[in-house]
Design a protein around this motif. Structure first.
Motif, mmCIF file in Angstrom:
data_model
loop_
_atom_site.group_PDB
_atom_site.id
_atom_site.type_symbol
_atom_site.label_atom_id
_atom_site.label_comp_id
_atom_site.label_asym_id
_atom_site.label_seq_id
_atom_site.Cartn_x
_atom_site.Cartn_y
_atom_site.Cartn_z
ATOM 1 N N LEU A 82 6.462 9.309 -8.287
ATOM 2 C CA LEU A 82 7.181 8.908 -7.082
ATOM 3 C C LEU A 82 6.883 7.461 -6.721
ATOM 4 C CD1 LEU A 82 8.788 9.593 -4.431
ATOM 5 C CD2 LEU A 82 6.580 10.314 -3.476
ATOM 6 N N ALA A 83 5.620 7.067 -6.826
ATOM 7 C CA ALA A 83 5.184 5.751 -6.345
ATOM 8 C C ALA A 83 5.902 4.600 -7.026
ATOM 9 C CB ALA A 83 3.672 5.611 -6.526
ATOM 10 N N VAL A 84 6.196 4.734 -8.314
ATOM 11 C CA VAL A 84 6.794 3.611 -9.044
ATOM 12 C C VAL A 84 8.229 3.316 -8.599
ATOM 13 C CG1 VAL A 84 5.340 3.984 -11.075
ATOM 14 C CG2 VAL A 84 7.604 5.067 -10.961
ATOM 15 N N LEU A 137 -5.953 0.713 -13.071
ATOM 16 C CA LEU A 137 -4.517 0.744 -13.311
ATOM 17 C C LEU A 137 -4.162 2.162 -13.761
ATOM 18 C CD1 LEU A 137 -1.790 -0.742 -13.574
ATOM 19 C CD2 LEU A 137 -2.474 -1.382 -15.898
ATOM 20 N N VAL A 138 -3.547 2.946 -12.872
ATOM 21 C CA VAL A 138 -3.339 4.369 -13.146
ATOM 22 C C VAL A 138 -1.914 4.695 -13.583
ATOM 23 C CG1 VAL A 138 -5.223 5.178 -11.704
ATOM 24 C CG2 VAL A 138 -2.974 4.783 -10.672
ATOM 25 N N ALA A 139 -0.973 3.774 -13.389
ATOM 26 C CA ALA A 139 0.397 4.018 -13.857
ATOM 27 C C ALA A 139 1.118 2.682 -14.023
ATOM 28 C CB ALA A 139 1.178 4.904 -12.887
ATOM 29 N N GLU A 142 12.789 -3.810 -13.470
ATOM 30 C CA GLU A 142 11.666 -3.810 -12.544
ATOM 31 C C GLU A 142 10.441 -3.269 -13.272
ATOM 32 O OE1 GLU A 142 13.331 -3.461 -7.991
ATOM 33 O OE2 GLU A 142 12.551 -1.657 -8.951
ATOM 34 N N ASP A 143 9.374 -4.076 -13.275
ATOM 35 C CA ASP A 143 8.103 -3.665 -13.863
ATOM 36 C C ASP A 143 7.136 -3.338 -12.735
ATOM 37 O OD1 ASP A 143 8.664 -4.008 -16.663
ATOM 38 O OD2 ASP A 143 8.649 -6.169 -16.301
ATOM 39 N N ALA A 144 6.594 -2.133 -12.755
ATOM 40 C CA ALA A 144 5.689 -1.684 -11.698
ATOM 41 C C ALA A 144 4.303 -1.404 -12.251
ATOM 42 C CB ALA A 144 6.236 -0.435 -11.021
ATOM 43 N N GLU A 145 3.297 -1.706 -11.435
ATOM 44 C CA GLU A 145 1.915 -1.316 -11.689
ATOM 45 C C GLU A 145 1.410 -0.572 -10.465
ATOM 46 O OE1 GLU A 145 -0.500 -4.693 -12.581
ATOM 47 O OE2 GLU A 145 0.309 -4.941 -14.608
ATOM 48 N N VAL A 146 0.669 0.500 -10.707
ATOM 49 C CA VAL A 146 0.074 1.282 -9.622
ATOM 50 C C VAL A 146 -1.436 1.303 -9.836
ATOM 51 C CG1 VAL A 146 0.041 3.471 -8.388
ATOM 52 C CG2 VAL A 146 2.153 2.710 -9.513
ATOM 53 N N TRP A 147 -2.166 0.855 -8.807
ATOM 54 C CA TRP A 147 -3.627 0.781 -8.861
ATOM 55 C C TRP A 147 -4.215 1.719 -7.829
ATOM 56 C CZ3 TRP A 147 -6.370 -2.714 -12.073
ATOM 57 C CH2 TRP A 147 -5.551 -3.569 -12.828
ATOM 58 N N ASP A 148 -5.312 2.391 -8.182
ATOM 59 C CA ASP A 148 -5.920 3.331 -7.248
ATOM 60 C C ASP A 148 -7.048 2.668 -6.458
ATOM 61 O OD1 ASP A 148 -8.129 3.285 -8.935
ATOM 62 O OD2 ASP A 148 -7.999 5.399 -9.504
ATOM 63 N N SER A 149 -7.709 3.460 -5.613
ATOM 64 C CA SER A 149 -8.749 2.924 -4.737
ATOM 65 C C SER A 149 -10.001 2.518 -5.501
ATOM 66 C CB SER A 149 -9.105 3.963 -3.669
ATOM 67 O OG SER A 149 -9.572 5.161 -4.265
ATOM 68 N N TRP A 156 0.862 -1.168 0.000
ATOM 69 C CA TRP A 156 0.000 0.000 0.000
ATOM 70 C C TRP A 156 0.904 1.224 0.000
ATOM 71 C CZ3 TRP A 156 -5.213 -0.618 -0.363
ATOM 72 C CH2 TRP A 156 -5.742 -1.871 -0.037
ATOM 73 N N PHE A 157 0.471 2.276 -0.672
ATOM 74 C CA PHE A 157 1.324 3.453 -0.809
ATOM 75 C C PHE A 157 0.513 4.735 -0.658
ATOM 76 C CE2 PHE A 157 2.947 6.991 -3.285
ATOM 77 C CZ PHE A 157 4.281 7.038 -2.917
ATOM 78 N N GLY A 158 1.108 5.688 0.030
ATOM 79 C CA GLY A 158 0.549 7.030 0.121
ATOM 80 C C GLY A 158 1.608 7.969 0.663
ATOM 81 N N LEU A 159 1.230 9.214 0.851
ATOM 82 C CA LEU A 159 2.112 10.192 1.478
ATOM 83 C C LEU A 159 1.743 10.296 2.950
ATOM 84 C CD1 LEU A 159 2.084 12.776 -1.401
ATOM 85 C CD2 LEU A 159 4.057 11.427 -0.665
ATOM 86 N N ALA A 160 2.753 10.448 3.810
ATOM 87 C CA ALA A 160 2.538 10.386 5.249
ATOM 88 C C ALA A 160 1.612 11.474 5.758
ATOM 89 C CB ALA A 160 3.884 10.452 5.979
ATOM 90 N N ASP A 161 1.555 12.610 5.065
ATOM 91 C CA ASP A 161 0.682 13.696 5.522
ATOM 92 C C ASP A 161 -0.749 13.555 5.020
ATOM 93 O OD1 ASP A 161 0.934 14.437 2.861
ATOM 94 O OD2 ASP A 161 2.083 16.263 3.258
ATOM 95 N N GLY A 162 -1.052 12.432 4.370
ATOM 96 C CA GLY A 162 -2.410 12.147 3.945
ATOM 97 C C GLY A 162 -2.814 12.755 2.623
#
Length: 284
Positions: A207-209, A270-272, A259-266, A191-197
């Motif tokens: 950044l996430a990838v 598949l957003v990135a 490295e192959d990355a996938e980023v999925w939103d809530s 799970w990924f996010g920024l610490a300040d919400g």
């Protein structure tokens, strides 16, 4: 790593926004002070750098959203002053293309190019809703069953300031390396996010990838895994809420791995997507 903030920072008014903001000096030239808060083992994180150059290009080009951005990391960036120089390659009705380079002054007083990117920008909000895909979101346990990077028995050698600014909850099935028993599968999920919400946007996707521990750790390799080249495709503006990031590698050869990355939103979109080539220091 800080827990998710109870009071959420807004997009445009968060630590990430402040630390990636560039200041226009003259047309095509931007100044920035690279923050030490986004370093790992003393070097500035590649995803953070990509967001910095991404912001400069968003200002220089007539379109504001990165669609595809390819970066070559030439020398390791250090916290401190830097300059970004941009060039507009082509502008069109739906896509604009530009290139940018980030420079710093080295210990001998010479200007050194750190990273060079070529990118195409457009308007993510104008894309049609039609989606035809065989891709499926990664299966990650609930947040409360996942672990912080600091839960590892041993800290990352050299320090990892960036994890204090991220909300990372790593899938325990990809954490064998932290217990001295790497799986050998070359997988990392979190799970990924920024610490300040702050909610994600296209620049946070850059950044996430590149924000998770290297897949090399699960191959039994420790230490710094510097990025040589990284290409990111941003597919959609992400929905509010935490992201899920899945990274895999299938081939380590000659001291390099992909490295192959996938980023999925809530919203399960598949957003990135990204692929990078990274260098691995092998023992012996």
């Amino acid at each position: 790593m800080a827990e998710a903030a109870s009071v959420r920072a807004a997009i445009g008014d968060s630590e990430f926004d402040r630390d990636t903001a560039v200041t226009l000096r003259e047309p095509g030239v931007y100044d920035i002070d690279l923050s030490a808060g986004w370093t790992i083992i003393g070097a500035v994180n590649g995803g953070y750098l990509l967001a910095v150059l991404g912001r400069a290009l968003a200002d220089a080009l007539p379109h504001g959203d990165p669609f595809t951005i390819s970066a070559h990391y030439l020398t390791a960036s250090q916290p401190g002053p830097a300059v970004v120089r941009t060039d507009v390659v082509r502008t069109g009705r739906t896509l604009s293309t530009g290139q940018a380079s980030l420079f710093q002054i080295d210990e001998d007083g010479n200007e050194v190019e750190r990273i060079r990117v070529l990118a195409s920008y457009g308007d993510l909000g104008s894309l049609p809703d039609d989606v035809r895909t065989t891709a499926k979101p990664p299966v990650i346990p609930p947040v409360e069953q996942c672990f912080d990077p600091q839960d590892a028995p041993d800290p990352v050698p050299g320090g990892s300031a960036i994890t204090d600014r991220l909300f990372l909850k790593l899938d325990p099935t990809t954490l064998g390396w932290a217990l001295g028993a790497p799986s050998g599968k070359g997988e990392m999920r979190s799970w990924f996010g920024l610490a300040d919400g702050r909610d994600p946007d296209p620049f946070a996707l850059l950044l996430a990838v590149d924000a998770l521990p290297p897949t090399a750790f699960e191959l039994g390799i420790s230490g710094w895994v510097p990025t040589v080249e990284l290409t990111v495709h941003v597919r959609s503006w992400p929905a509010p809420g935490p992201l899920r990031v899945s990274i895999t590698t299938r081939n380590l050869a000659g001291g390099f791995l992909e490295e192959d990355a996938e980023v999925w939103d809530s919203a399960d979109r598949l957003v990135a997507q990204s692929r990078q080539l990274a260098r691995v220091k092998l023992s012996g």
